[in-house]
Design an enzyme around this catalytic site. Sequence first.
Site: not given
Ligand code: NAD
Length: 495
Positions: A149, A177, A226, A281, A379
């Site tokens: 998101f 979201r 995540s 991130c 985090e």
């Molecule tokens: P998230 O992991 O909850 O969701 C990411 C994606 O995965 C979404 O499209 C979501 O629908 C899907 N998803 C969520 N739970 C799932 C599950 N159990 N099974 C399958 N798919 C699932 O992450 P978020 O809250 O949307 O974003 C924030 C996170 O992303 C933070 O941890 C942040 O550090 C990370 N992030 C990392 C980078 C990087 O470059 N390393 C960049 C941006 C964000």
Amino acid sequence: MRTIQHWIAGHLTTGGSGRTAPVWNPATGEQQAEVLLAESADVDTAVKAAAQAFESWRDSSLSKRTAVLFAFRQRVFEYADELAATISDEHGKVIADARGEVQRGLEVIEFACGIPQLLKGEYSDQVSSGVDSYSFRQPLGVVAGITPFNFPVMVPMWMHPIAIACGNTFVLKPSERDPSASLYVAELWQQAGLPDGVFNVVNGDKVAVDAVLDSPDVAAVSFVGSTPVARYIHERANANGKRVQALGGAKNHAVVLPDADLDFAADHLTAAAFGSTGQRCMAISAAVAVGAAGDPLVDRLRAQAARVRVGPGRDESSEMGPLVTAEARDRVVGFIDSAERQGATLVADGRNINIDKGFFVGPTVLDHVTANMDAYRNEVFGPVLTVSRADTVDDAIAFVNANPYGNGTAIFTSSGEAARRFQREVTVGMIGINVPIPVPMAYHSFGGWKDSLFGESHMHGPEGVRFYTRAKVVTARWPHVQHGVAASYHFPTAT
Ligand code: NAD
């Protein structure tokens, strides 16, 4: 109530699902729309459309692809303000920050505009008598992106402009979201002349993600989100024989040495910790103050945190907006509560924020935070900056390296020797020297180490091109077979 649909084969569609999720306005706390959550049949429809489009897109000339990319770049540039507003309305980040996100996405498109240069192969003349050898790269097929998101435009743009420029077709599963920006981008691709089916958006949750991971027609998966989900995506996509890159969460440290300009460091740390309400991130969430830097740094952070202007993202005077959802706000408050219980010193307490609606938490600074406290071990992904103390640079480096994450880190110092030691010894993928958020430009690649990335390739830049293509090597003898060269049963060697 507005219903946010899918984009498949060049048009909006409701698909077959009746499931929905709420989309909030984080600044008011009210629901503003609902988003459809795809069933696996909807994902299959999108993958089929992409597979069909691949048959001709793979054969499109480099000139044609470049022309579409230039037109897409122009469209995104022209509609940057509208895109930024769409981001701000669903994510909550302030407009200037959303505009910055669009700009970083644009830079990836500009990189992808150079695809003829990027896809040039290699040629070796006369590797054997009358024989030449050359290698070139071809697209994989249908590739998918699953995105978080916190950057609803930029993170997908780390993927789709390069994947499409390489000749692939794309299925995007954005965050449920803040899904609207992806549909906006789909329309801009269409206006740029991209054939229908080359770029598709399927909205949804884990059901849609699992359908992508299990689809035999998806060749590669790029994920950002995540760490627990990244690990899962990597394992399941790998088990299904797909190429996969899965970027996870982060805990980004900034080491501050006593020889640093502490005003500069505190100013930049504050922006890096509280920009986008800490939901980046690459946000700095953990400062490590070395020796005598500690107390004067904390004094400055206290003063800076009090100055941050918190308010709705659409208010031009706001520097920091709300968190994305009520759950995110409650989770952040829970970490501040636990840090207080576990003995941290509250330097600035964002729980006291005086805004009566929306998902707001103010800038929070916690001092004397140790590695076993929950607010450090997790985090937080909110406007919380922890300060830990270290006696020496080596202790600070050991502290950073003991953390399981390895996305970004920074050092503030005036010592070239200390900076060089830091850059060589930290087990982190992206390093800033007096630069708090060292996000690489689009022509370098983006990626962390350890629990911040599962897979071999970083995103965009040269590694992105390699990820979305596979190599062929040709060994050729022309114009006609040389008589007198006998076939041999031993392994081919040059003659
Ligand atoms: P998230 O992991 O909850 O969701 C990411 C994606 O995965 C979404 O499209 C979501 O629908 C899907 N998803 C969520 N739970 C799932 C599950 N159990 N099974 C399958 N798919 C699932 O992450 P978020 O809250 O949307 O974003 C924030 C996170 O992303 C933070 O941890 C942040 O550090 C990370 N992030 C990392 C980078 C990087 O470059 N390393 C960049 C941006 C964000």
